[in-house]
Design a protein around this motif. Structure first.
Motif, mmCIF file in Angstrom:
data_model
loop_
_atom_site.group_PDB
_atom_site.id
_atom_site.type_symbol
_atom_site.label_atom_id
_atom_site.label_comp_id
_atom_site.label_asym_id
_atom_site.label_seq_id
_atom_site.Cartn_x
_atom_site.Cartn_y
_atom_site.Cartn_z
ATOM 1 N N ARG A 228 45.763 50.197 53.210
ATOM 2 C CA ARG A 228 46.019 49.205 52.037
ATOM 3 C C ARG A 228 45.769 50.073 50.696
ATOM 4 O O ARG A 228 44.696 50.556 50.416
ATOM 5 C CB ARG A 228 45.513 47.981 52.034
ATOM 6 N N VAL A 229 46.841 50.384 49.804
ATOM 7 C CA VAL A 229 46.496 51.059 48.820
ATOM 8 C C VAL A 229 45.407 50.605 47.843
ATOM 9 O O VAL A 229 45.224 49.271 47.587
ATOM 10 C CB VAL A 229 47.742 51.227 47.928
ATOM 11 N N ASN A 230 44.738 51.573 47.369
ATOM 12 C CA ASN A 230 43.396 51.219 46.652
ATOM 13 C C ASN A 230 42.317 50.301 47.154
ATOM 14 O O ASN A 230 41.561 49.946 46.780
ATOM 15 C CB ASN A 230 43.742 50.674 45.297
ATOM 16 N N ASP A 231 42.469 50.036 48.486
ATOM 17 C CA ASP A 231 41.600 49.250 49.236
ATOM 18 C C ASP A 231 40.901 49.977 50.344
ATOM 19 O O ASP A 231 40.030 50.637 50.146
ATOM 20 C CB ASP A 231 42.081 47.953 49.818
ATOM 21 N N GLU B 100 41.378 56.303 45.843
ATOM 22 C CA GLU B 100 42.630 56.401 47.006
ATOM 23 C C GLU B 100 42.920 57.679 47.173
ATOM 24 O O GLU B 100 43.279 58.424 46.317
ATOM 25 C CB GLU B 100 43.471 55.632 46.326
ATOM 26 N N PHE C 28 35.984 45.738 43.038
ATOM 27 C CA PHE C 28 36.810 46.606 44.078
ATOM 28 C C PHE C 28 37.768 45.625 44.555
ATOM 29 O O PHE C 28 37.775 45.253 45.779
ATOM 30 C CB PHE C 28 35.618 47.135 45.048
ATOM 31 N N LEU D 199 36.808 53.188 52.159
ATOM 32 C CA LEU D 199 36.970 52.672 51.216
ATOM 33 C C LEU D 199 37.461 53.615 49.862
ATOM 34 O O LEU D 199 37.217 54.715 50.009
ATOM 35 C CB LEU D 199 35.950 51.663 50.553
ATOM 36 N N ALA D 200 37.912 52.685 48.889
ATOM 37 C CA ALA D 200 38.361 53.526 47.721
ATOM 38 C C ALA D 200 37.714 53.286 46.461
ATOM 39 O O ALA D 200 38.331 53.082 45.554
ATOM 40 C CB ALA D 200 39.934 53.521 47.673
ATOM 41 N N ILE D 201 36.579 52.941 46.447
ATOM 42 C CA ILE D 201 35.825 52.279 45.384
ATOM 43 C C ILE D 201 35.520 53.462 44.304
ATOM 44 O O ILE D 201 34.999 54.561 44.810
ATOM 45 C CB ILE D 201 34.152 51.721 45.653
ATOM 46 N N GLN E 218 52.020 45.470 47.185
ATOM 47 C CA GLN E 218 50.858 45.270 47.825
ATOM 48 C C GLN E 218 49.907 44.490 46.726
ATOM 49 O O GLN E 218 49.107 43.807 47.144
ATOM 50 C CB GLN E 218 50.082 46.538 48.258
#
Lengths: 368, 321, 707
Positions: free
Chosen positions: C357-360, C46, B266, C384-386, B105
């Protein structure tokens, strides 16, 4: 390798070689200095850096505010050109003890204490105004930048020296041993190159953090020194390559052949003949490594792995500044001034490095 | 052959380094009940001796007939093949993903961003480098060199900070962060490429200066060829050699992303994982990204060596080998 | 290599690069395809996993609460249990058995009805060792649960009637033990007797018979620690064992041969009931069952008043058995990862997962088959993963995000007073642990002196700045009716005097204190302030020691510190979540401190039925703690959410738990009404969200009627 043999008696040969080398060395350095002087930007960079280094070294002597004591009533004040005040460490009374002073700074060396005492003599309790503004804890930015430069410069110098020592030793050894060993040693460098080095640094720093007590007590290494060593241990790879290349070409040169013929040992050749000649390359590389290490220090601060508060470094100040960026209130001074200090220093170092390279590059000799 | 050795050593070094650092993937503010911790360790084989974990992970010896998750009425029963079969195992931190999922990904994202950054870095770096070399010693040279040095005189998070202030807050043109559209790529791409542009510019200048002083260029000039032709047709090829050799490691670095840029903007790229996997003690993911990086560096260096032969006829690869 | 022609190299290079760029472009394009969500909130990182049984932290909780629903849901403001998957529930007279009636018409997203069996399956899975759930201990109040979670390192031969068991370790020792529920039935000072002549082990509730004069030989005592020590007596041995841990009570002094063991098993006299061969404990021993369709019965070791709150705690949320079993059949080697993929996971909550979606981001969409879908307003939510503080704030301020969960201290002063940033009390305390196993910190006078001079107000007002309150107890104020006992007040004089009495007049001779904390600017600032205070007020030299997170945890756990930064956030709204920390030998004690009287009070509170008396016991325990001060309390937490003003249904509460189910966008009229009700000095800011609002069908009907 199959160079010719000389039929001179050893003593005479040695004398000749000495002479030759000294002559060459002198002219090389003189020539370099001449050309460096003519390279205006590099020369100014050198002057700038000298002044800067002096300021940084003499930081305790300057009438700056404490870089550590926070004053929340005056947090995030914009730069102002007020004349300063006479409240420096006023609360400590007439003759503050060393530990009182360290409260307002951190653990300082004896020399720094002497300088601070001298400052007291010179300026009394007068201190500058917040000419560059204050940060979110009300600490004076000017003072933080100056004191921070000490840490950053120290980290950069120490780490670079460390990488220098490992790199020069490894590189020249590899070149001198030659053959399979050389091949193997360079392969090891290749392998280390392909390990993502951020990764190694993080693990080394944490790993060493585990053993900090042992390190401190038995080897007198505090966290910062370890920090230098770790960074140095990362940057030696390129140094080793550069040095090896230079040594290889030197090795084929006549005077080394001669020394070998006269029965000098590998170590002797290394120390007496090769190292001094590699120096020019090394110096050029040094001036380019120092900025890289400074950037790396900033990067580690960004990750929270850098210098520990209350000590300050440029990296920390820059991270502090950028974390305050938001559209509600743009405190431009907390970003701009640290960036200017860092930028101009690194710029100067790079310009100087380029200049040194041009000056010391044998191919450039006689040109310009 | 050397590749295999490199890979093994890199894996070994990272693995044992990692395992020797204090703390495990399951440590958190709340200490685990010993029984639960034992369950977790058993499930991921962290209770095995290191050598056995290593062999199991890399895959030459399949030591666990029960699969990654150990035995139990709810557990699976098929073995995984380990790294040798291209399987990097499950992630410890992102427990819903395999390491392959995560790399799958995030690598394309970093690669796209990296390519954009690299292209613009090349365009800017090479053109300023040439301009600087051709007007050596002039004001233009000085200005360009200073600008190029400026690119490597500030940490990229500071540069990013300035750009955000300028293009997001003062002149609201671009989004502040995120990933998914071209506009969101501009700022991070610019920041990421800046450092590389600065290096490329310097390398191009040096390389060009070297070439321009060589005999065949002088000959070309002497023949009365237009300076433009000389530079583009004759000098550039040799002058770019240092840039090409720099491109190998640089591309590997840029493709695997930049932690700082990805964090500030980000972007769900791969760069984050280089640091996060280490601090999370996510052993499998850390190994995965390390191996990926090694393979990339190695491949790109090989490509660079080959590209060298294209650009410089004097180097014969066969001879070196 | 040399065989490669330049042309093919060039082509290869081009193709490779092109491939990467294309793959990236595809990803970019797929990113652009997502419609903007009705609401975007930042989760701070995440999530580790979506499997309710394996989740650990606050960020995971936020998503799991949207996707799944437990037996009860919590009231968004008061956190009182409301009917969720259980329509109603009942507690037995003795306070030890809960009965839940599962709601009719509750459905999984695959169309299956939610049944009581789902909960039996889910709870068993949650407790099972191979699931390795972090929070499994939260269900250890259930009968037999603790032993069930133990690692299957031995084969057990259990007797269901007596609750006693036998096992043989790998190296051949035979162990005798009793299930904790069997022990729990005993009085504290009860004696388990193994009659050497008859071989009968008498244990109050049940009994286990060993062959008289069997070949077991001498027995030696089991691990002797823990809250409840059950004595095992009888010639020629005397032993104590840790019953609560489910550990063995006694073990043979020498390994027993395989043959003798088999003989023991084969002899009918061994067990007085049907014998089980089991890995750990047979599920039948677990106090979780479904006596009739739609009815779930849970039997506890002891009355546990907050047990009903635990049923609304996200790790206890159910999973769909069919979904898991299908995944197991299809991907035997990696089903644990496959079943939680968005395309496979089956959930029962107000939202379902559309994309991840990983880290998103995680895209949640409204679950139309949810039993209460009528009162869900939002059609889609992006999570979100901010991780970067400055980035999330900037996203919020530029409208890219509607809710963020934390702010950096150096922007607090710009945010304070805005209508979208109103910190409220949060069930957490920030304190320093003291290593009481190390001199001079083993002296309570020293600890009290240190505690007295901590400048709490300065830390709250000048460092944290968000309205954190100085704290003088372990549990923060605000847990229902519980008023935590605070440490005795004292002044600087007293602190100096105490230090003097302890033998360090003016800090003379006191070894430098090392303040240990994990890398973070806020922790560093607080440590500096405290270090200065200790230096100034007590004359003690201090050093700071900051460690990377995981190393810090290790150092703290192994007591290699002097004073260590700590914090604790309550899991549920009961003082037990704090007081339970400091019991002797508890995993989270991490100070080396222990007091039998404290342990006794905490244990007594656990079985006390009367709510008032129970709180009093806990209060007494905490008072003891505040006298001994193995921890130095500093401040109590506040929430740090920045919430778009237009967002409705986002209620402040002490656990900082929020329920997207209740969220909606207010229209301009409602927003104006709310603003006129709020204090006038609050600065109004951009409200985010649609001007016409977004209401659930139920709200729309109610509004239409009102009009």
């Amino acid at each position: 390798m199959g160079a010719g043999r000389f039929d001179l008696d050893p003593g005479a040969m040695e004398r000749l070689l000495e002479e030759a080398r000294e002559h060459r060395g002198e002219s090389l350095w003189q020539d370099a200095r001449r050309r460096l002087r003519r390279n205006r930007p590099a020369w100014y960079a050198l002057l700038f850096l000298s002044v800067f280094a002096l300021t940084s070294f003499l930081a305790p002597l300057l009438p700056l505010r404490s870089p550590v004591l926070s004053d929340l009533d005056h947090a995030l004040e914009a730069p102002s050109l007020d004349g300063g005040d006479s409240t420096w460490l006023a609360h400590l009374g007439e003759a503050p003890e060393e530990k009182d002073i360290e409260r307002a700074y951190w653990q300082l060396s004896g020399l720094d204490h002497a300088l601070l005492r001298a400052r007291r003599g010179l300026f009394g309790t007068w201190q500058t105004g917040t000419w560059l503004g204050t940060d979110h804890l009300g600490r004076d930015l000017l003072s933080r930048i100056v004191w921070g430069s000490r840490t950053s410069i120290l980290v950069a110098l120490a780490a670079t020296l460390c990488s220098l020592m490992i790199g020069v030793f490894y590189g020249s050894l590899s070149a001198l041993l030659g053959g399979r060993l050389d091949n193997l040693m360079m392969r090891i460098v290749d392998i280390l190159y392909s390990v993502p080095f951020i990764f190694v640094v993080i693990f080394l720093i944490t790993l060493i953090g585990d053993h900090r007590e042992t390190l401190e007590q038995q080897y007198g290494l505090d966290r910062e020194k370890v920090f230098y060593l770790v960074i140095g241990a990362v940057y030696w790879l390129t140094m080793a390559r550069v040095v090896r290349g230079q040594v290889l070409s030197l090795k084929r040169s006549e005077f080394v052949e001669a020394a070998r013929v006269m029965g000098a040992g590998t170590l002797h050749i290394l120390v007496r003949h090769i190292v001094p000649n590699v120096l020019s390359v090394v110096i050029v590389y040094l001036t380019l490594t120092i900025p890289a290490v400074m950037l790396f220090e900033a990067f580690l601060s960004f990750l929270g792995l850098g210098v520990e508060p209350p000590k300050v470094s440029w990296g920390l100040i820059a991270v502090d500044g950028t974390s305050a960026i938001n559209p509600l209130a743009i405190h431009w001074w907390v970003v701009l001034f640290p960036a200017l200090a860092m930028g101009s220093t690194l710029l100067a170092l790079n310009v100087l490095g380029d200049g040194m390279r041009d000056a010391l590059d044998p191919k450039m000799r006689g040109k310009d | 052959m050397w590749f295999a050795i490199t890979l093994t050593v890199v894996m070994g070094v990272s693995f044992f380094l990692m395992k020797n650092v204090k703390g495990g993937p399951f440590d958190s503010e709340r200490a685990l009940e010993p029984a639960i911790e034992a369950n977790l360790n058993a499930r991921y084989h962290l209770d095995w001796p290191l050598w056995r974990q290593f062999l199991h992970y890399t895959g030459p010896l399949n030591l666990d007939e029960k699969g990654w998750f150990g035995e139990g009425e709810l557990a699976g029963s098929q073995p995984l093949g380990g790294v040798l079969t291209g399987d990097f195992g499950p992630s410890f931190r992102y427990r819903d993903f395999t390491v392959n999922d995560i790399i799958g990904q995030s690598l394309p994202i970093s690669a796209l961003l990296g390519t954009v950054a690299m292209m613009w870095a090349l365009a800017l770096g090479v053109s300023t480098g040439i301009a600087s070399a051709l007007r050596r010693g002039s004001g233009v040279d000085l200005a360009l060199r200073l600008a190029a040095t400026g690119g490597i005189a500030l940490p990229n998070f500071v540069i990013a900070g300035f750009l955000i202030i300028a293009f997001v807050f003062l002149v609201p043109l671009l989004p502040v962060a995120g990933w998914g559209s071209l506009r969101e790529m501009l700022l991070p791409g610019f920041c990421l490429g800046l450092v590389y542009a600065a290096y490329i510019s310097r390398l191009t200048r040096t390389g060009m200066l070297e070439v321009l002083s060589q005999d065949h260029i002088r000959t070309a000039y002497a023949k009365g060829l237009a300076p433009r032709t000389v530079v583009m047709r004759h000098a550039l090829k040799g002058g770019l050699l240092p840039v090409v050799s720099y491109l190998g490691p640089a591309t590997a670095g840029i493709l695997t992303g930049s932690l700082v840029i990805e964090r500030l903007f980000f972007i769900p790229g791969l760069g984050l994982h280089f640091v996060n996997s280490a601090s999370n003690r996510d052993y499998t993911l850390a190994m995965g990204v390390t191996i990926l990086y090694t393979v990339l560096v190695y491949t790109l260096n090989t490509v660079v060596d080959l590209a060298y032969t294209l650009l410089d006829p004097r180097i014969d690869l066969a001879e070196e080998a | 290599m040399a065989a490669l022609s330049p042309e093919s190299v060039r082509q290869g290079l081009a193709v490779g690069l092109l491939g990467l760029v294309l793959a990236g472009a595809v990803r970019l394009a797929s990113g652009a395809r997502l419609e903007p969500a009705d609401l975007v909130f930042n989760n701070g990182t995440e999530v580790q996993t979506l499997d309710p049984a394996s989740v650990t932290g606050v960020p995971e909780g936020r998503v799991v609460r949207a996707l799944f629903e437990g037996l009860v849901v919590k009231h968004p403001r008061t956190l009182e249990p409301l009917p969720g998957m259980a329509e109603r529930w009942e507690l037995s007279e003795d306070g030890r058995t809960w009965t839940f009636w599962i709601r009719d018409g509750a459905e999984w997203t695959n169309g299956d009805p939610v049944t009581a069996e789902d909960f039996v399956y889910s709870f068993r899975r949650f407790l099972h060792p191979s699931t390795a759930a972090y929070y499994a201990y939260q269900l250890w109040y259930v009968r037999g649960a603790r032993a069930y979670t133990r690692l299957p390192d031995e084969l057990f031969y259990a007797n269901s009637a007596s609750g006693c068991w036998l096992s043989r370790t790998e190296d051949g020792f035979i162990r005798i033990g009793a299930q904790e529920y069997a022990l729990a039935a005993l009085a504290d000072d009860a004696v388990l007797e193994l009659d050497a002549v008859t071989g009968r082990l008498a244990a109050g509730a049940g009994e286990l018979t060993l062959p008289a004069g069997s070949s077991l030989g001498a027995l030696r005592p089991g691990p002797a620690s823990g809250r409840r020590a059950a004595a095992l007596r009888g010639a020629p041995y005397e032993a104590t064992g840790d019953g609560e841990q489910g550990s063995w009570l006694a073990e043979t002094a020498a390994p027993v041969s395989e043959a003798a063991w088999q003989e023991l098993l084969d002899s009918g006299a061994l067990l007085d009931g049907p014998a089980f061969r089991t890995q750990v404990v047979e599920p039948e021993l677990l106090g979780i069952r479904s006596p009739a369709p739609g009815v779930l019965e849970i039997e506890l070791n002891a009355p546990t008043p907050f047990f009903i709150d635990l049923m609304g705690f996200y790790p206890t949320f159910p999973v769909n058995r069919r979904c898991l079993e299908e995944a197991q059949a299809r991907w035997p080697d990696r089903w644990e990862i496959e079943w939680v993929r968005p395309e496979n996971i089956v959930t029962n909550g107000p939202f379902r997962i559309a994309e991840r979606r990983v880290n998103d981001r995680i895209r949640l969409v409204k679950n139309e088959t949810y039993w209460d879908a009528d009162s869900v307003a939002l059609g889609s939510i992006d999570v979100l993963a901010i991780e970067q503080d400055s980035t999330m704030l900037n996203m919020y301020l530029t409208g890219g995000c509607d809710v963020i969960d934390r702010v950096n201290t150096n922007v607090v002063q710009e945010l304070m007073g805005r209508e979208d940033f109103q910190p409220t009390a949060y069930l957490g305390t920030y304190f320093y642990r003291v290593n009481v196993t190390k001199a001079p910190y083993d002296d309570p006078r020293v600890r009290r002196a240190l505690a007295l001079v901590i400048p709490r107000r300065e830390i709250c007002e000048q460092v944290m700045k968000m309205g954190q309150q100085p704290c003088f107890s372990l549990s923060p104020p605000g847990i229902g009716a519980y008023l935590p006992p605070t440490m005795r007040e004292g002044d600087l004089e007293e602190a100096r005097r105490l230090l003097n009495e302890a033998g360090f007049p003016g800090g003379e001779g006191f070894p430098p204190i090392e303040i240990h904390y994990n890398t973070s600017e806020a922790h560093a600032s607080i440590a500096q302030v405290i270090a200065l205070a200790w230096q100034d007020a007590l004359g003690i030299r201090t050093k700071l020691r900051n460690e990377e997170w995981k190393v810090y945890l290790d150092t703290q756990f192994n007591l290699r510190y002097d004073v260590s930064r700590s914090a604790w956030i309550g899991d549920y709204g009961d003082p037990n979540t704090f007081v339970d920390l400091m019991v002797t030998g508890g995993e989270n004690n991490k100070t080396g401190w222990g007091d039998p009287e404290y342990d006794r009070l905490v244990a007594a509170a656990a079985v006390e039925l009367d709510a008032e008396a129970r709180l009093e016991l806990l209060r007494q325990a905490e008072a003891l703690l505040m006298e001994a001060l193995p921890i130095l309390p500093i401040y109590s937490y506040v929430t740090q959410n920045v919430v778009a003003p237009r967002l409705g249904g986002f209620e402040p509460n002490v656990l900082d738990e929020h329920f997207p189910k209740f969220w909606y966008w207010m229209d301009d009229a409602e927003l104006a009404a709310r603003r006129s009700a709020q204090p006038a000095e609050w600065r109004q800011v951009a409200p985010h969200g649609p001007a016409e609002g977004l209401y659930s069908p139920a709200q729309q009907r109610a509004r239409a009627e009102a009009r």
